[in-house]
Design a protein around this motif. Structure first.
Motif, PDB file in Angstrom:
ATOM      1  N   ASP A  53      10.113   8.740   0.037  1.00  0.00           N
ATOM      2  CA  ASP A  53       9.258   7.926  -0.460  1.00  0.00           C
ATOM      3  C   ASP A  53       8.933   6.499  -0.413  1.00  0.00           C
ATOM      4  O   ASP A  53       9.701   5.843   0.010  1.00  0.00           O
ATOM      5  CB  ASP A  53       9.255   7.104  -2.047  1.00  0.00           C
ATOM      6  N   THR A  54       6.980   5.865   0.649  1.00  0.00           N
ATOM      7  CA  THR A  54       7.033   4.788   1.679  1.00  0.00           C
ATOM      8  C   THR A  54       6.163   3.971   0.944  1.00  0.00           C
ATOM      9  O   THR A  54       5.203   4.566  -0.097  1.00  0.00           O
ATOM     10  CB  THR A  54       7.105   5.523   2.821  1.00  0.00           C
ATOM     11  N   LEU A  55       6.512   3.017   0.772  1.00  0.00           N
ATOM     12  CA  LEU A  55       5.318   1.537   1.140  1.00  0.00           C
ATOM     13  C   LEU A  55       5.356   0.916   1.805  1.00  0.00           C
ATOM     14  O   LEU A  55       5.839   0.628   2.689  1.00  0.00           O
ATOM     15  CB  LEU A  55       5.676   1.174  -0.908  1.00  0.00           C
ATOM     16  N   CYS A  56       4.005   0.376   2.323  1.00  0.00           N
ATOM     17  CA  CYS A  56       3.705  -0.246   3.628  1.00  0.00           C
ATOM     18  C   CYS A  56       3.369  -1.866   3.242  1.00  0.00           C
ATOM     19  O   CYS A  56       2.929  -2.141   2.021  1.00  0.00           O
ATOM     20  CB  CYS A  56       2.515   0.461   3.669  1.00  0.00           C
ATOM     21  N   ILE A  57       4.350  -2.903   3.516  1.00  0.00           N
ATOM     22  CA  ILE A  57       3.802  -4.020   3.080  1.00  0.00           C
ATOM     23  C   ILE A  57       2.584  -4.334   4.268  1.00  0.00           C
ATOM     24  O   ILE A  57       3.103  -4.475   5.684  1.00  0.00           O
ATOM     25  CB  ILE A  57       4.953  -5.139   3.578  1.00  0.00           C
ATOM     26  N   HIS A  58       1.608  -4.912   4.274  1.00  0.00           N
ATOM     27  CA  HIS A  58       0.793  -5.180   4.936  1.00  0.00           C
ATOM     28  C   HIS A  58       0.510  -6.510   5.936  1.00  0.00           C
ATOM     29  O   HIS A  58       1.622  -7.569   5.626  1.00  0.00           O
ATOM     30  CB  HIS A  58      -0.658  -6.048   3.787  1.00  0.00           C
ATOM     31  N   SER A  59      -0.070  -6.500   7.043  1.00  0.00           N
ATOM     32  CA  SER A  59       0.830  -7.698   7.382  1.00  0.00           C
ATOM     33  C   SER A  59       0.079  -8.947   6.937  1.00  0.00           C
ATOM     34  O   SER A  59       0.299 -10.522   7.551  1.00  0.00           O
ATOM     35  CB  SER A  59       0.420  -7.506   9.064  1.00  0.00           C
ATOM     36  N   LEU A 100       0.512  -1.266   0.019  1.00  0.00           N
ATOM     37  CA  LEU A 100      -0.052   0.568   0.077  1.00  0.00           C
ATOM     38  C   LEU A 100       1.307   1.353   0.077  1.00  0.00           C
ATOM     39  O   LEU A 100       1.898   1.455   1.005  1.00  0.00           O
ATOM     40  CB  LEU A 100      -0.700   0.448   0.971  1.00  0.00           C
ATOM     41  N   PRO A 101       0.704   2.433  -0.613  1.00  0.00           N
ATOM     42  CA  PRO A 101       1.124   3.556  -0.728  1.00  0.00           C
ATOM     43  C   PRO A 101       0.607   4.606   0.497  1.00  0.00           C
ATOM     44  O   PRO A 101      -0.158   3.814   1.162  1.00  0.00           O
ATOM     45  CB  PRO A 101       0.860   4.682  -2.495  1.00  0.00           C
ATOM     46  N   LEU A 102       1.082   5.386   1.157  1.00  0.00           N
ATOM     47  CA  LEU A 102       0.883   6.384   1.691  1.00  0.00           C
ATOM     48  C   LEU A 102      -0.586   6.814   2.091  1.00  0.00           C
ATOM     49  O   LEU A 102      -1.159   6.645   2.679  1.00  0.00           O
ATOM     50  CB  LEU A 102       2.168   6.684   2.420  1.00  0.00           C
ATOM     51  N   ASP A 103      -1.018   7.419   0.216  1.00  0.00           N
ATOM     52  CA  ASP A 103      -1.990   7.708   0.618  1.00  0.00           C
ATOM     53  C   ASP A 103      -3.351   6.769   0.464  1.00  0.00           C
ATOM     54  O   ASP A 103      -4.528   7.239   0.333  1.00  0.00           O
ATOM     55  CB  ASP A 103      -1.647   8.796  -0.960  1.00  0.00           C
ATOM     56  N   GLN A 104      -3.305   5.480   0.610  1.00  0.00           N
ATOM     57  CA  GLN A 104      -4.066   4.414   0.525  1.00  0.00           C
ATOM     58  C   GLN A 104      -4.235   3.666   2.324  1.00  0.00           C
ATOM     59  O   GLN A 104      -5.197   2.915   2.317  1.00  0.00           O
ATOM     60  CB  GLN A 104      -4.225   3.607  -0.361  1.00  0.00           C
ATOM     61  N   VAL A 105      -3.425   4.739   2.997  1.00  0.00           N
ATOM     62  CA  VAL A 105      -3.366   4.318   4.200  1.00  0.00           C
ATOM     63  C   VAL A 105      -4.144   5.071   5.052  1.00  0.00           C
ATOM     64  O   VAL A 105      -3.849   6.425   5.224  1.00  0.00           O
ATOM     65  CB  VAL A 105      -1.814   4.061   4.697  1.00  0.00           C
ATOM     66  N   SER A 106      -5.186   4.869   6.285  1.00  0.00           N
ATOM     67  CA  SER A 106      -5.688   5.742   7.418  1.00  0.00           C
ATOM     68  C   SER A 106      -5.569   4.694   8.332  1.00  0.00           C
ATOM     69  O   SER A 106      -5.481   4.350   8.293  1.00  0.00           O
ATOM     70  CB  SER A 106      -6.961   5.964   6.563  1.00  0.00           C
TER      71      SER A 106
END
Length: 300
Positions: free
Chosen positions: A37-43, A5-11
């Protein structure tokens, strides 16, 4: 399944999916702070990995060998080592590899990155896992990124992390791990700032080193430290270390290097820069509505 997920899709509702660090970065990004620039790897990626490879059952067997209350520290260490070695020897299934690597390559191309832990239990109002999970600096290429994501997953099972979860009565078997992959920023100086000093609620702390923050975090480099009045920003005191070395990016990873002579003679921050860091940490306190500590890097 979408694991990245990119940060703009994280709340804030994603706290249990991307961890406190991921949510905090997303909030700061929405308020216009300058971030890598950051991407999140979902749990869910971690859960799918240990489930599809059989690691979940193998971990359960290791944890069930003996009642934890009867285990000596050496036995906990051995259990941790066996579990972490399982991660190192168990490849990520190919279908998962594609789902994780493709977004990372599309975002970062050949730029080096930092791979950081963001366990859902970390950095909450109730618990602090500071230093218990791993982060890796200056990682390049899809193969290396995937291997270091696995290493972060494996750090969920360090002996210290297992002990801490047990002490807090957290369910070790259901703990999960999200991962952050961030653009590597190689600023000339870095540091941390605490909007409220743990020792004096009227003061703010700013610490800084030349090079990367890693040297300060792991204790190999002592920082310059400024105490400021948290209302006015006036400098109350400045503690100077022996400036002899700093951590810099190497062709791969990092290296501890001697400082050039001109750097040893002067602190990393001048008065104007101290005030900029002060206003940064105060801004984050306003954004989150509570005292904050912030890692920062200075770029020209």
């Amino acid at each position: 399944m979408k694991y990245v997920l990119p940060l703009d899709q994280v709340s804030k509702k994603d706290l249990h999916s991307v961890g406190g660090k991921g949510v905090a970065l997303a909030v700061m990004a929405r308020h216009g702070l300058r971030l890598p620039d950051t991407l999140c790897i979902h749990s869910d990626a971690y859960v799918q990995y240990i489930t599809s490879t059989g690691l979940k059952n193998r971990i359960a067997i290791e944890l069930g060998r003996k009642d934890f209350r009867d285990m000596r520290w050496e036995e906990i260490w051995d259990t941790s080592l066996r579990i972490r070695n399982m991660f190192l020897s168990t490849p990520v299934p190919e279908i998962m590899q594609d789902a994780i690597i493709q977004p990372l390559v599309a975002q970062f191309h050949d730029r080096p990155v930092v791979v950081r832990s963001s366990a859902p239990e970390e950095d909450s109002a109730r618990f602090s896992f500071a230093g218990l999970h791993e982060s890796y600096v200056n990682i390049s290429g899809p193969v290396s990124m995937l291997e270091h994501i696995k290493l972060v997953w494996a750090s969920l099972w360090s002996d210290a992390a297992i002990l801490y979860r047990r002490e807090l009565n957290l369910d070790v078997e259901t703990s999960t791990m999200a991962v952050l992959v961030l653009e590597m920023i190689t600023g000339e100086k870095s540091g941390v700032a605490f909007s409220v000093s743990p020792d004096n609620s009227t003061q703010t702390i700013i610490e800084s080193v030349y090079g990367l923050n890693q040297g300060m975090v792991d204790g190999t480099v002592e920082p310059d430290r400024w105490m400021l009045d948290r209302v006015s920003g006036d400098v109350i005191s400045h503690t100077e270390p022996e400036r002899e070395k700093a951590v810099f990016a190497a062709p791969e990873g990092t290296s501890l290097q001697p400082l050039p002579e001109q750097m040893t003679a002067s602190p990393p921050l001048d008065n104007t820069e101290i005030q900029e860091v002060f206003h940064l940490v105060k801004e984050t306190e306003t954004i989150f509505g509570s005292p904050q500590d912030v890692e920062w890097t200075w770029m020209q």
